[in-house]
Design an enzyme around this catalytic site. Sequence first.
Site, PDB file in Angstrom:
ATOM      1  N   HIS A 255      31.175  61.361 -23.580  1.00  0.00           N
ATOM      2  CA  HIS A 255      30.857  60.407 -22.422  1.00  0.00           C
ATOM      3  C   HIS A 255      32.171  59.108 -22.502  1.00  0.00           C
ATOM      4  O   HIS A 255      32.588  59.019 -23.519  1.00  0.00           O
ATOM      5  CB  HIS A 255      29.383  59.460 -22.956  1.00  0.00           C
ATOM      6  CG  HIS A 255      28.772  58.818 -21.808  1.00  0.00           C
ATOM      7  ND1 HIS A 255      29.496  57.665 -21.426  1.00  0.00           N
ATOM      8  CD2 HIS A 255      27.895  59.386 -21.178  1.00  0.00           C
ATOM      9  CE1 HIS A 255      28.542  57.374 -20.320  1.00  0.00           C
ATOM     10  NE2 HIS A 255      28.033  58.453 -19.940  1.00  0.00           N
ATOM     11  N   ASP A 306      22.362  64.387 -20.236  1.00  0.00           N
ATOM     12  CA  ASP A 306      22.082  66.038 -19.812  1.00  0.00           C
ATOM     13  C   ASP A 306      21.662  66.954 -20.922  1.00  0.00           C
ATOM     14  O   ASP A 306      21.369  68.072 -20.521  1.00  0.00           O
ATOM     15  CB  ASP A 306      23.248  66.143 -19.033  1.00  0.00           C
ATOM     16  CG  ASP A 306      23.752  65.680 -17.874  1.00  0.00           C
ATOM     17  OD1 ASP A 306      22.585  65.228 -17.097  1.00  0.00           O
ATOM     18  OD2 ASP A 306      24.750  64.710 -17.620  1.00  0.00           O
TER      19      ASP A 306
HETATM   20  C1  LIG Z   1      31.582  63.268 -19.949  1.00  0.00           C
HETATM   21  C2  LIG Z   1      33.086  63.545 -19.816  1.00  0.00           C
HETATM   22  C3  LIG Z   1      33.354  63.833 -18.482  1.00  0.00           C
HETATM   23  C4  LIG Z   1      33.975  62.101 -20.319  1.00  0.00           C
HETATM   24  O1  LIG Z   1      35.099  62.479 -20.085  1.00  0.00           O
HETATM   25  P1  LIG Z   1      36.469  61.688 -20.492  1.00  0.00           P
HETATM   26  O2  LIG Z   1      36.149  60.229 -20.732  1.00  0.00           O
HETATM   27  O3  LIG Z   1      37.473  61.805 -19.356  1.00  0.00           O
HETATM   28  O4  LIG Z   1      37.009  62.333 -21.750  1.00  0.00           O
HETATM   29  P2  LIG Z   1      37.907  63.670 -21.886  1.00  0.00           P
HETATM   30  O5  LIG Z   1      37.484  64.673 -21.167  1.00  0.00           O
HETATM   31  O6  LIG Z   1      39.421  62.820 -21.504  1.00  0.00           O
HETATM   32  O7  LIG Z   1      37.799  63.938 -23.384  1.00  0.00           O
HETATM   33  C5  LIG Z   1      38.427  63.361 -24.465  1.00  0.00           C
HETATM   34  C6  LIG Z   1      38.707  64.494 -25.457  1.00  0.00           C
HETATM   35  O8  LIG Z   1      37.355  64.902 -25.787  1.00  0.00           O
HETATM   36  C7  LIG Z   1      37.330  66.240 -25.188  1.00  0.00           C
HETATM   37  N1  LIG Z   1      36.094  66.562 -24.962  1.00  0.00           N
HETATM   38  C8  LIG Z   1      35.393  65.664 -24.174  1.00  0.00           C
HETATM   39  N2  LIG Z   1      34.023  66.243 -23.775  1.00  0.00           N
HETATM   40  C9  LIG Z   1      33.958  67.479 -24.261  1.00  0.00           C
HETATM   41  C10 LIG Z   1      33.075  68.383 -24.511  1.00  0.00           C
HETATM   42  N3  LIG Z   1      32.010  68.268 -23.892  1.00  0.00           N
HETATM   43  N4  LIG Z   1      33.241  69.694 -25.313  1.00  0.00           N
HETATM   44  C11 LIG Z   1      34.511  69.566 -26.007  1.00  0.00           C
HETATM   45  N5  LIG Z   1      35.380  68.807 -25.980  1.00  0.00           N
HETATM   46  C12 LIG Z   1      35.313  67.455 -25.039  1.00  0.00           C
HETATM   47  C13 LIG Z   1      38.425  66.517 -24.412  1.00  0.00           C
HETATM   48  O9  LIG Z   1      38.763  67.780 -24.349  1.00  0.00           O
HETATM   49  C14 LIG Z   1      39.490  65.740 -25.010  1.00  0.00           C
HETATM   50  O10 LIG Z   1      40.289  66.353 -25.937  1.00  0.00           O
HETATM   51  P3  LIG Z   1      41.826  66.024 -25.988  1.00  0.00           P
HETATM   52  O11 LIG Z   1      42.254  64.470 -26.124  1.00  0.00           O
HETATM   53  O12 LIG Z   1      42.166  67.024 -27.211  1.00  0.00           O
HETATM   54  O13 LIG Z   1      42.173  66.663 -24.628  1.00  0.00           O
HETATM   55  C15 LIG Z   1      33.473  64.680 -20.817  1.00  0.00           C
HETATM   56  O14 LIG Z   1      32.965  64.119 -22.292  1.00  0.00           O
HETATM   57  C16 LIG Z   1      32.939  66.060 -20.474  1.00  0.00           C
HETATM   58  O15 LIG Z   1      33.549  66.806 -19.480  1.00  0.00           O
HETATM   59  N6  LIG Z   1      31.683  66.274 -20.732  1.00  0.00           N
HETATM   60  C17 LIG Z   1      31.059  67.480 -20.513  1.00  0.00           C
HETATM   61  C18 LIG Z   1      30.335  67.424 -19.205  1.00  0.00           C
HETATM   62  C19 LIG Z   1      29.130  66.385 -19.305  1.00  0.00           C
HETATM   63  O16 LIG Z   1      28.299  66.687 -20.060  1.00  0.00           O
HETATM   64  N7  LIG Z   1      29.025  65.515 -18.450  1.00  0.00           N
HETATM   65  C20 LIG Z   1      27.925  64.698 -18.357  1.00  0.00           C
HETATM   66  C21 LIG Z   1      28.116  63.434 -18.457  1.00  0.00           C
HETATM   67  S1  LIG Z   1      26.701  62.152 -18.736  1.00  0.00           S
END
Ligand SMILES: CC(C)(COP(=O)(O)OP(=O)(O)OC[C@H]1O[C@@H](n2cnc3c(N)ncnc32)[C@H](O)[C@@H]1OP(=O)(O)O)[C@@H](O)C(=O)NCCC(=O)NCCS
Length: 369
Positions: A255, A306
């Site tokens: 998140h 989710d």
């Molecule tokens: C929610 C979300 C979009 C937040 O994104 P964000 O704040 O931009 O965080 P990032 O995508 O930059 O993630 C930071 C790090 O954690 C990792 N990470 C984040 N969510 C992850 C996941 N669900 N699974 C595996 N790795 C994850 C990223 O790969 C990144 O790693 P890195 O620094 O080695 O590249 C992201 O956690 C995600 O894509 N989750 C899955 C989708 C989801 O469940 N969305 C519903 C949100 S309520």
Amino acid sequence: MSAKGLEGIVAAQSSISSIIDGVLTYAGINIDELAENASFEEVVYLLWHGRLPKADELAQLKKDLAENATIPEDVIALLKASPEGNHPMAVLRTAISALALYDPEAQDMSREANLRKAIRLQAKVGTVVAAYHRIREGKEVVAPCPDFGLAQNFLYMLNGEEPKQIAIDALDTALVLHADHELNASTFAARVTVATLSDIYSGITSAIGALKGPLHGGANEAVMAMLEEIKDPANVEEYINEKLAQKVKIMGFGHRVYKDGDPRAKHLRKMSEKLTSITGQPQWYEMSVKIDDMVTSKKGLKPNVDFYSASVYHSLGIPRDLFTPIFAISRMSGWTAHILEQYENNRLIRPRAEYVGPVNAHYVPLEER
Ligand SMILES: CC(C)(COP(=O)(O)OP(=O)(O)OC[C@H]1O[C@@H](n2cnc3c(N)ncnc32)[C@H](O)[C@@H]1OP(=O)(O)O)[C@@H](O)C(=O)NCCC(=O)NCCS
């Protein structure tokens, strides 16, 4: 320096919901209290008015919602005309946009008219989702029942039979938990749109488009797809290890704001345990818990709203591609509350971009390129 993804940027003041030190409140009331005690209709009122309704106010809201739940025949015809195979979120986005064309107050920007439109949108969104599902299944559209609340009516219109109380209660709690979430991507999209003084339907159409993506509301559907692919708790370890090794994101985890866990997830986890055992399909819960344990220990990422909602909705007999539309039914309350708040104290939302393209470039005539 730009803030990629606007991380950490405070882009609005709001008194609708807050996330402070990992605690989520709606108008100052902890989500845990609301999940245990409030109906979705009470939450809708709370988000729109900043306080819980008195008995007569709640009764009036329920009456207004019931009276506005039907959708125009033309919109049903539009749903029938939608080409097969489209995602229900794409259909919902189109249908909500179409509803504006049948609302004589669509362009009236007074607060009173906008509140009436918020009621209509909240009342109709579940009807649209259920009607589209019936149509694509080749079944008759079921008209909303004026005596039912939003959760009960949705399940009734979807299945054509009166839902069990346990299903109504579970969906109602899920709607409470998804109703608002500060400046999430779809709410921000709604606020950006209406900050140009565009109408509420345009704002909601933008919001539905933003919610559809798998990094936001689309994640609950992706979680169910993952559970179905894994099939059996015994396959979890290999599956998750492989995905993590491939650096594939595990849907339903992580998140932007919560780093120590999403306070909504524990409620959905409990619901998932109970419902999957009642339906005699505990494997969905068992798989979810195994995935949760692995991703938490290996990546330090906790489940978000989710993750467990997928097995909850599945246990209610809801098809996978309707999970995100259900999120939209709930979040309609938060979106409309934020739109009303934006109009109250509006300023155009127009950030800047850090330019990283070429400089001092020149026009080259076509024949010389
Ligand atoms: C929610 C979300 C979009 C937040 O994104 P964000 O704040 O931009 O965080 P990032 O995508 O930059 O993630 C930071 C790090 O954690 C990792 N990470 C984040 N969510 C992850 C996941 N669900 N699974 C595996 N790795 C994850 C990223 O790969 C990144 O790693 P890195 O620094 O080695 O590249 C992201 O956690 C995600 O894509 N989750 C899955 C989708 C989801 O469940 N969305 C519903 C949100 S309520």
